[in-house]
Design a protein around this motif. Sequence first.
Motif, PDB file in Angstrom:
ATOM      1  N   ILE A  70       1.216  -1.110  -0.290  1.00  0.00           N
ATOM      2  CA  ILE A  70       0.279   0.004  -0.243  1.00  0.00           C
ATOM      3  C   ILE A  70       0.738   1.205  -0.166  1.00  0.00           C
ATOM      4  N   GLY A  71       1.713   1.123   1.167  1.00  0.00           N
ATOM      5  CA  GLY A  71       3.403   2.405   1.155  1.00  0.00           C
ATOM      6  C   GLY A  71       3.778   2.377  -0.230  1.00  0.00           C
ATOM      7  N   GLY A  72       3.583   1.175  -1.249  1.00  0.00           N
ATOM      8  CA  GLY A  72       4.517   1.842  -2.288  1.00  0.00           C
ATOM      9  C   GLY A  72       3.744   1.925  -3.534  1.00  0.00           C
ATOM     10  N   MET A  73       2.310   1.567  -3.724  1.00  0.00           N
ATOM     11  CA  MET A  73       1.740   2.299  -4.306  1.00  0.00           C
ATOM     12  C   MET A  73       1.882   3.147  -4.039  1.00  0.00           C
ATOM     13  N   LEU A  74       1.717   3.871  -2.914  1.00  0.00           N
ATOM     14  CA  LEU A  74       1.168   5.396  -2.890  1.00  0.00           C
ATOM     15  C   LEU A  74       1.840   6.237  -3.481  1.00  0.00           C
ATOM     16  N   LEU A  75       3.313   6.406  -2.983  1.00  0.00           N
ATOM     17  CA  LEU A  75       4.086   6.696  -3.778  1.00  0.00           C
ATOM     18  C   LEU A  75       4.675   6.569  -5.188  1.00  0.00           C
ATOM     19  N   LEU A 100       1.086  12.809  -0.486  1.00  0.00           N
ATOM     20  CA  LEU A 100       0.948  11.239  -0.856  1.00  0.00           C
ATOM     21  C   LEU A 100       2.211  10.466  -1.006  1.00  0.00           C
ATOM     22  N   THR A 101       3.861  11.242  -1.306  1.00  0.00           N
ATOM     23  CA  THR A 101       5.047  10.994  -1.553  1.00  0.00           C
ATOM     24  C   THR A 101       5.250  11.144   0.025  1.00  0.00           C
ATOM     25  N   GLY A 104       3.485   8.159   1.782  1.00  0.00           N
ATOM     26  CA  GLY A 104       3.507   6.208   1.283  1.00  0.00           C
ATOM     27  C   GLY A 104       5.000   6.045   2.431  1.00  0.00           C
ATOM     28  N   ILE A 107       4.200   5.182   5.597  1.00  0.00           N
ATOM     29  CA  ILE A 107       2.851   3.375   5.312  1.00  0.00           C
ATOM     30  C   ILE A 107       4.063   3.128   5.667  1.00  0.00           C
ATOM     31  N   ILE A 108       5.229   2.854   5.572  1.00  0.00           N
ATOM     32  CA  ILE A 108       6.702   1.962   4.839  1.00  0.00           C
ATOM     33  C   ILE A 108       7.138   2.399   6.391  1.00  0.00           C
TER      34      ILE A 108
END
Length: 133
Positions: A70-75, A100-101, A104, A107-108
Amino acid sequence: MTDDKQRELITYNNVTYLLYVVSYFTAGLLWIVPIVMNYAKRNDANGTWLATHFDWQIKTFWYSIVFFVIGGMLLLFALGGLGVSVMVDSGNAAIVSILLTGLGLMIIFFTVIWHLYRIIRGWIALTGNRPVP
């Protein structure tokens, strides 16, 4: 369960916890090894306090993967949006992309901290011959 079998499973769990920690120094490449090991021996611990450790590690792995993705996709989405905003010269899109970066990355970061916490907490319980919640 015999004492020998219990000692074998305790040693096995110590190895899987160690592999999770070592995976941080291999850019996560070793993550797959302990999860496969956990699934391979999970049934041997059924009905014992050691079963909680197998389940704990399996859940930790899958939840970490989900939140990391999820964090990677947001990034990825945010950085793509940043590129588009630069090409069309849109300041608002750039601000949203930067926010959003940051989300992300947060979250990571929190996923990594949560994963380490779960591995350390589980390993401490294992060394004390206790189940994990």
